[in-house]
Design a protein around this motif. Structure first.
Motif, PDB file in Angstrom:
ATOM      1  N   GLU A   1       4.756  -6.659   9.922  1.00  0.00           N
ATOM      2  CA  GLU A   1       5.493  -7.912  10.095  1.00  0.00           C
ATOM      3  C   GLU A   1       5.862  -8.104  11.557  1.00  0.00           C
ATOM      4  N   ARG A   2       6.115  -9.366  11.902  1.00  0.00           N
ATOM      5  CA  ARG A   2       6.580  -9.700  13.245  1.00  0.00           C
ATOM      6  C   ARG A   2       8.095  -9.562  13.262  1.00  0.00           C
ATOM      7  N   ARG A   3       8.591  -8.728  14.168  1.00  0.00           N
ATOM      8  CA  ARG A   3      10.021  -8.488  14.185  1.00  0.00           C
ATOM      9  C   ARG A   3      10.452  -7.988  15.563  1.00  0.00           C
TER      10      ARG A   3
ATOM     11  N   ARG B   1      19.087  -9.059  15.013  1.00  0.00           N
ATOM     12  CA  ARG B   1      17.710  -9.535  14.852  1.00  0.00           C
ATOM     13  C   ARG B   1      17.460 -10.680  15.832  1.00  0.00           C
TER      14      ARG B   1
ATOM     15  N   GLU C   1      14.145  -6.492  16.936  1.00  0.00           N
ATOM     16  CA  GLU C   1      15.516  -6.227  16.540  1.00  0.00           C
ATOM     17  C   GLU C   1      16.070  -4.981  17.209  1.00  0.00           C
TER      18      GLU C   1
END
Length: 485
Positions: free
Chosen positions: A338-340, A370, A342
């Protein structure tokens, strides 16, 4: 020079960054009445085009990249009237006089946004000087990459400093323009709740993750020369680390904030020699599946064998009183699940659990900031589950959420370049990176790369759609820590 300029000059005005970010950002500022009255925007690139072509180019960019509810035909018409275009081959000094003629009178101040290949910085600076476009009322903004190591970064900085002193040089790291990144300062220094425990006595460890689902996406030539360590860790991740770890600045201005950030960067414990195999992990994505789609491996996309890393995990330390002994785990990679982006801050457990004898299990508090794709601040705290407790106390971890999208639903969310471009136009350097910061970052990164080379450390393969090589899990689990996933 904290005053608005009257003219903005965009190098690389027909490129991808201009289409996706710069033109929509400038329109957003214009539509909200934030650009100075009479400010003109002149684009330049090698294409032999004219004003009308550039205005149509801008209209197409806005049509493609603006949300429908932000499109206002009348505002767009007024915005494109600000736009002008002058073709220029920046690799030669010829043509800069014509550019100066196109700009006209710059006595009201000029801001230059330079988004070109680093090898063009030297010729461009010389051309600007020769045409009288580097005077005391001119400031310049530089897009990365600013070198590939400390030596080349110093060379670039020296070239720029020959015409533009530090107070008129604005180095961009677009992460610093993100709203949630700004909220790190508000969270830390605007609330008495956190600061007393924001240190080695209260915090067990910090994790910073920037994961991408994409692969090369048309950047093969650039990325294979750079890799994840230099593309993401050297700038974005170290800037986030500095904001989390810095001491309280005396005030929010370009000098005080950046003074505290550079102290952190200089306090990073060097990772060199044999330490690299224990404190770093590198990987390169193989074929696999991302969000249900089958994707090729890095070498297949590149169409050749390569040892460039697409994943990096690092256990870092900040050697000062506040953070002694607290590990900072950094992780970034391409073709992840996933694109994240944080920051996860885990506090130390309570010194004694009064609930243990009655079966109540405690978890340490965690603060998650985030940055993307959602923007929120979440504090995980322990709460008692409802019940009579005849068979023991039942505790559960529950989130206290601050969703910026929800809490500020009536406020338009601005992309990072809107803030940065406005600060450039108005001359506020707070969110730009100072030379000593850049060079401190490169010094630390160069030590890691030299360690990789001396130990012949090659990236390990990992399946696309996974969280990287298994050794990245071992990097944290040796300390009893699990990546926040």
């Amino acid at each position: 020079m904290r005053e608005p300029v009257g003219k903005l000059l965009l190098f690389g005005a027909t490129g991808d960054l201009s289409q996706r970010m710069l033109i929509p950002s400038l329109y957003g500022l214009h539509a909200d009445g934030l650009l100075p009255e009479g400010l003109t925007i002149t684009g330049t690139a090698r294409s032999e085009q004219d004003d009308d072509w550039f205005r149509n180019f801008a209209r197409k960019s806005l049509d493609e990249h603006l949300a429908d509810d932000h499109k206002d035909a009348e505002a767009i018409d007024r915005f494109v009237e600000r736009l002008h275009y002058q073709p220029l081959d920046a690799s030669t000094i010829e043509g800069f006089d014509q550019l100066a003629k196109k700009l006209g009178d710059i006595s009201g101040g000029l801001a230059i946004f330079l988004s070109t290949a680093p090898w063009l910085f030297g010729p461009t600076i010389k051309g600007l000087q020769s045409a009288g476009l580097a005077g005391d009322n001119v400031r310049i903004s530089l897009e990365k990459p600013l070198g590939k190591d400390l030596e080349s970064s110093r060379e670039i900085n020296d070239i720029v400093a020959g015409a533009f002193p530090e107070e008129r040089t604005f180095r961009i790291d677009h992460y610093l323009g993100k709203e949630t990144v700004q909220n790190i300062l508000a969270l830390r220094f605007g609330n008495s709740l956190f600061e007393p425990s924001w240190n080695a006595r209260g915090i067990d460890h910090v994790q910073i993750t920037i994961s991408e689902t994409v692969g090369l996406e048309g950047r093969a030539g650039y990325y294979d020369e750079v890799g994840a360590l230099r593309d993401m860790v050297q700038n974005h991740m170290l800037q986030l680390l500095a904001l989390v770890a810095m001491e309280p600045p005396a005030r929010v201005d370009g000098t005080a904030v950046r003074d505290e950030k550079v102290k952190v960067l200089r306090s990073l414990r060097p990772i060199t020699g044999s330490d690299v195999s224990q404190l770093t992990v590198t990987g390169q994505y193989d074929s696999g599946a991302v969000k249900g789609a089958i994707v090729r491996g890095y070498d297949e996309e590149l169409d050749k064998d390569s040892n460039t890393e697409t994943f990096v995990a690092i256990k870092a330390h900040v050697d000062n009183w506040r953070w002694q002994g607290v590990p900072f785990y950094l992780r970034t990679g391409k073709r992840m699940p996933e694109r994240r982006s944080e920051i996860s801050i885990q506090f130390k457990p309570v010194p004694h659990s009064i609930f243990a004898e009655r079966g109540g299990a405690l978890q340490p508090n965690t603060l998650v900031i985030r940055l993307q794709p959602e923007e929120y601040v979440r504090l995980l705290v322990m709460a008692k589950q409802p019940g009579l407790d005849r068979d023991g106390v039942r505790l559960r971890e529950v989130p206290l959420n601050l969703s910026l999208d929800t809490e500020f639903a009536g406020t338009r969310r601005r992309i990072a370049y809107e803030r940065l471009l406005l600060d450039l136009i108005e001359g506020d350097p707070t969110l730009f990176v100072r030379r000593d910061e850049v060079e401190a970052q490169w010094a630390w990164i160069d030590g890691i790369r030299e360690g990789w080379a001396s130990s012949d450390m090659k990236p390990k393969g990992y399946a696309s759609g996974s969280w990287g090589p298994s050794s990245s899990v071992a990097l944290t689990e040796r300390d009893g820590v699990t990546w926040n996933e």
